[in-house]
Design a protein around this motif. Structure first.
Motif, PDB file in Angstrom:
ATOM      1  N   GLU A 266     -40.708 -11.874 -13.534  1.00  0.00           N
ATOM      2  CA  GLU A 266     -40.019 -12.379 -12.488  1.00  0.00           C
ATOM      3  C   GLU A 266     -39.991 -12.026 -10.591  1.00  0.00           C
ATOM      4  O   GLU A 266     -40.821 -10.197 -10.971  1.00  0.00           O
ATOM      5  CB  GLU A 266     -37.874 -11.997 -11.999  1.00  0.00           C
TER       6      GLU A 266
ATOM      7  N   LYS B  42     -34.006 -10.847  -3.931  1.00  0.00           N
ATOM      8  CA  LYS B  42     -34.048 -11.237  -4.955  1.00  0.00           C
ATOM      9  C   LYS B  42     -35.322 -12.178  -5.818  1.00  0.00           C
ATOM     10  O   LYS B  42     -36.450 -12.370  -5.010  1.00  0.00           O
ATOM     11  CB  LYS B  42     -33.459 -12.196  -3.606  1.00  0.00           C
ATOM     12  N   VAL B  43     -34.743 -12.866  -6.803  1.00  0.00           N
ATOM     13  CA  VAL B  43     -35.953 -13.331  -7.568  1.00  0.00           C
ATOM     14  C   VAL B  43     -36.335 -14.517  -6.815  1.00  0.00           C
ATOM     15  O   VAL B  43     -35.165 -15.698  -6.365  1.00  0.00           O
ATOM     16  CB  VAL B  43     -34.865 -13.852  -8.990  1.00  0.00           C
TER      17      VAL B  43
ATOM     18  N   LYS C  49     -39.310 -10.830  -7.226  1.00  0.00           N
ATOM     19  CA  LYS C  49     -38.414 -10.401  -6.389  1.00  0.00           C
ATOM     20  C   LYS C  49     -38.911 -10.127  -4.610  1.00  0.00           C
ATOM     21  O   LYS C  49     -40.072  -9.892  -4.303  1.00  0.00           O
ATOM     22  CB  LYS C  49     -37.676  -9.586  -7.025  1.00  0.00           C
TER      23      LYS C  49
END
Length: 252
Positions: A124, A131-132, A126
């Motif tokens: 992931e 926030k991804v 960010k």
């Protein structure tokens, strides 16, 4: 006669001694360099993930620091698409594919391998707010000569492609090897993977740039192009990352 035998014996003894010393030196060097090799391999992997994450400019030479700040490695059960704990401290999904307790058999697919890990890594990406922004999926499958390994980076919508980075392949230079050509890689940006939940991305000869679901096939490399297609069809499907992308758990 005995003098000749003595000379031969000494010669053989010297050769054996030299071989023994050389083997000890080589073995010691291999053991001593193993840590450095593992560090370099990890850094190379992070570098390719940073490229797929679109963070190459931000990294500015600090690959490890950028990776630690912006990228989270997580583990998912491919059968359910749910996050799970890391199976072991040194878990590697490609090594796990060779272990019966960590793998499942691949059936009804021409992706090029017979076993895959039950638990897969995903990454992931960010932003500074946490926030991804992107999801990076490790993918692999057959090319013309051997398996090809890469990272597929998609937006947080779970559908829009940003990068397809192949970091290990043995394709013919100038033909299948063009999977690493920046001009071909650029064609993936903005393409859509799914149409109403079904895998829709296609590698097509003379594909229109305006077609949201098609990427132009590699010129003169039909089998490599087919390999990329088979790889994505498998890993985006129900036996790959399909359940995970459908859940879109990273949004919760």
């Amino acid at each position: 006669m005995s003098a000749k035998k003595e000379t031969l014996g000494k010669t053989v003894g010297v050769v054996v001694a030299v071989c023994l010393v050389c083997s000890i030196i080589v073995s010691s060097a291999a053991v001593g360099l193993r840590s450095m090799q593992e560090t370099n391999a990890a850094l190379d992997k992070q570098s390719n993930i940073i490229e797929a994450a679109g963070l190459a400019d931000k990294a500015a030479g600090d690959i490890a620091g950028t990776f630690e700040k912006y990228v989270d490695e997580k583990f998912i059960d491919l059968a359910t698409g749910q996050y799970v704990e890391k199976p072991s401290d040194n878990y590697d999904m490609y090594k796990a594919a060779k272990m019966p307790e960590y793998s499942v058999k691949v059936e009804g697919s021409n992706v090029g391998f017979q076993q895959r890990a039950s638990i897969a890594s995903i990454y992931e990406v960010k932003d500074d707010s946490g926030k991804v922004t992107r999801i990076i999926l490790p993918v692999h499958g057959s090319g013309l000569w051997d398996l090809m390994y890469g990272f597929l980076a998609i937006d947080s919508d779970g559908n829009t492609v940003r990068e397809l980075v192949y970091y290990q392949q043995k394709e013919t230079p100038g033909l299948g090897g063009e999977v690493q050509n920046p001009s071909w890689k650029a064609k993936w940006d903005g393409k859509q993977l799914f149409d109403q939940g079904d895998v829709a991305i296609k590698i097509k000869k003379n594909a229109s740039p305006s077609d949201p679901y098609a990427v132009d096939a590699l010129s003169g490399a039909t089998l490599t192009s087919n390999g990329v297609q088979n790889t994505l069809s498998y890993w985006l499907g129900k036996n790959g990352f399909g359940p995970y992308l459908k859940n879109q758990t990273w949004k919760s």
